[in-house]
Design a protein around this motif. Sequence first.
Motif, PDB file in Angstrom:
ATOM      1  N   ASP A 185       0.839  -1.197   0.000  1.00 54.83           N
ATOM      2  CA  ASP A 185       0.000   0.000   0.000  1.00 54.83           C
ATOM      3  C   ASP A 185       0.875   1.247   0.000  1.00 54.83           C
ATOM      4  N   LEU A 186       0.297   2.343  -0.430  1.00 55.97           N
ATOM      5  CA  LEU A 186       0.904   3.657  -0.251  1.00 55.97           C
ATOM      6  C   LEU A 186       0.118   4.380   0.826  1.00 55.97           C
ATOM      7  N   VAL A 187       0.857   4.901   1.813  1.00 56.58           N
ATOM      8  CA  VAL A 187       0.218   5.544   2.963  1.00 56.58           C
ATOM      9  C   VAL A 187       0.652   7.005   3.042  1.00 56.58           C
ATOM     10  N   ALA A 188      -0.020   7.765   3.910  1.00 53.28           N
ATOM     11  CA  ALA A 188       0.270   9.197   4.058  1.00 53.28           C
ATOM     12  C   ALA A 188       1.542   9.398   4.869  1.00 53.28           C
ATOM     13  N   ARG A 213      -4.508  11.351   8.176  1.00 54.59           N
ATOM     14  CA  ARG A 213      -3.465  11.437   9.188  1.00 54.59           C
ATOM     15  C   ARG A 213      -2.270  10.623   8.735  1.00 54.59           C
ATOM     16  N   ARG A 214      -1.172  10.850   9.323  1.00 56.90           N
ATOM     17  CA  ARG A 214       0.046  10.115   8.985  1.00 56.90           C
ATOM     18  C   ARG A 214      -0.190   8.616   9.165  1.00 56.90           C
ATOM     19  N   GLY A 215       0.123   7.836   8.135  1.00 49.65           N
ATOM     20  CA  GLY A 215      -0.031   6.386   8.178  1.00 49.65           C
ATOM     21  C   GLY A 215      -1.320   5.873   7.566  1.00 49.65           C
ATOM     22  N   ASP A 216      -2.289   6.776   7.249  1.00 54.90           N
ATOM     23  CA  ASP A 216      -3.529   6.318   6.611  1.00 54.90           C
ATOM     24  C   ASP A 216      -3.242   5.821   5.196  1.00 54.90           C
ATOM     25  N   VAL A 217      -4.014   4.817   4.762  1.00 51.42           N
ATOM     26  CA  VAL A 217      -3.832   4.248   3.425  1.00 51.42           C
ATOM     27  C   VAL A 217      -4.384   5.217   2.392  1.00 51.42           C
ATOM     28  N   LEU A 218      -3.564   5.514   1.367  1.00 50.83           N
ATOM     29  CA  LEU A 218      -3.973   6.400   0.280  1.00 50.83           C
ATOM     30  C   LEU A 218      -4.318   5.605  -0.976  1.00 50.83           C
ATOM     31  N   ILE A 219      -3.456   4.669  -1.343  1.00 50.88           N
ATOM     32  CA  ILE A 219      -3.700   3.796  -2.495  1.00 50.88           C
ATOM     33  C   ILE A 219      -3.485   2.356  -2.036  1.00 50.88           C
ATOM     34  N   ARG A 220      -4.554   1.545  -2.131  1.00 51.03           N
ATOM     35  CA  ARG A 220      -4.449   0.146  -1.709  1.00 51.03           C
ATOM     36  C   ARG A 220      -3.738  -0.668  -2.790  1.00 51.03           C
ATOM     37  N   ARG A 383       5.076   1.945   3.529  1.00 55.19           N
ATOM     38  CA  ARG A 383       5.173   1.770   4.978  1.00 55.19           C
ATOM     39  C   ARG A 383       6.640   1.598   5.401  1.00 55.19           C
ATOM     40  N   GLU A 384       7.454   0.966   4.544  1.00 54.52           N
ATOM     41  CA  GLU A 384       8.862   0.788   4.884  1.00 54.52           C
ATOM     42  C   GLU A 384       9.578   2.142   4.977  1.00 54.52           C
ATOM     43  N   ALA A 385       9.285   3.037   3.997  1.00 55.95           N
ATOM     44  CA  ALA A 385       9.898   4.368   4.034  1.00 55.95           C
ATOM     45  C   ALA A 385       9.437   5.147   5.254  1.00 55.95           C
ATOM     46  N   LEU A 386       8.180   4.997   5.613  1.00 51.86           N
ATOM     47  CA  LEU A 386       7.650   5.675   6.799  1.00 51.86           C
ATOM     48  C   LEU A 386       8.324   5.166   8.065  1.00 51.86           C
ATOM     49  N   ALA A 387       8.575   3.859   8.118  1.00 52.55           N
ATOM     50  CA  ALA A 387       9.223   3.273   9.285  1.00 52.55           C
ATOM     51  C   ALA A 387      10.678   3.756   9.407  1.00 52.55           C
ATOM     52  N   ARG A 388      11.371   3.902   8.259  1.00 52.00           N
ATOM     53  CA  ARG A 388      12.749   4.382   8.304  1.00 52.00           C
ATOM     54  C   ARG A 388      12.825   5.812   8.826  1.00 52.00           C
ATOM     55  N   GLU A 389      11.814   6.611   8.485  1.00 53.55           N
ATOM     56  CA  GLU A 389      11.798   8.004   8.975  1.00 53.55           C
ATOM     57  C   GLU A 389      11.504   8.084  10.455  1.00 53.55           C
ATOM     58  N   GLY A 390      10.917   6.999  11.008  1.00 49.96           N
ATOM     59  CA  GLY A 390      10.592   6.995  12.431  1.00 49.96           C
ATOM     60  C   GLY A 390       9.290   7.681  12.678  1.00 49.96           C
TER      61      GLY A 390
END
Length: 390
Positions: A185-188, A213-220, A383-390
């Motif tokens: 997925d692509l998330v916010a 909000r941050r982490g919400d799904v944008l494109i499934r 989600r992986e990129a979001l996790a790397r950013e913390g």
Amino acid sequence: MIRLRVEGLMLERLLARAMEQGATFARVERDGERALTLDTSGRGARVVRALCERHALRVEEVRVTGLDAFKRFCLRRWTLLPGAMLGAALLCLYLQRIWIVDISFVGERPAGSSEADVRAMVAEMGVRPGMLARDVDTDRLELTLSARSEEFSFVGARVQGVRLLVEVAPSLEAPDVYEIDAARDLVAACDGVIVSVNAESGVAAVEPGDTVRRGDVLIRGEERVSSEETRGVAARGEVVARTWVEAEAAVSTVRMERVYTGRVRTGSVLKLLSWQFPLSPAEPFPVCETTVEHLPVGGVFLPLMIERTMYTEYELRAVERDVEALKAALSEHLFTILEANIAAEGANSLQIVDKWIDYSMIEEGRLRARAVLEVHRDIAATREALAREG
């Protein structure tokens, strides 16, 4: 050419005897009844002086020009030519060596290694200031540095006179690699209000006007295979949203200003190295400006001096600052910081559409400013990129 002025009697006979002894004259001129001014060579000047000394006549050298002046200059400055030759030799030796080693990072991406790290690598290879320029193998230096670190995409070395310049370009980040059949997925990446959705693969989960909000799904990460069946895919696309960034700062509306009272005390001490003798002691004021002046007494060879200390009393008074000027300075400062921060995120993915600033008095004598930028940006991330950013 040497110009002489001779005073005495029977000067014509003196000239005749000088010419008999080999003296020649370029110019002879009467300078009064008992004086002659004559221009002659160095040999002629020696003959005339010898005759004047023999006959007790007064002779004065008026001017020396041309080759004779140059000869005298060389005799007085006989160390000049050896010194110039020595300086030229030292300069030649100096220019044959490397005295400056500069490390320069090029490229847009920040380097993982510091200048000190690269300089240490260069030093390990034996390249140091003072070595002969012909001993610097720039090709070997480039290959060795490239082999020692995978962080460098390019290494260049060249000798520029007495300077060795080593240019290092950090390696480029590898692009994101994904499998089209691997579901994701692509998330916010941050909070915002959706402006537009462009789903290249997958299914849009939001539409313009939605608040996320941050982490919400944008494109499934799915696509429909049939009316009743879906399969997972790697979602791709761009989701532009209205986002806001802000910054705050506070400053004092008063400044402390020195107001001199006019009271001054001056003390002096006689000092010789670590020994000192008070001449006119003076106590400093509780709040004062101190000025120290040293007056030499013993000259160059005796370090004897008078140390004079002046204490000028002043008071600190609070002065109101121009509030409008403070607001303008705060506005420029905060917006500069915000624009620099968002520019670092990439000019292709964002656009500043609005900005504003609010001011408030948070306490007596302090002004606070809160600046806000409204930015349209692509907030779609994995989600992986979001996790790397913390």
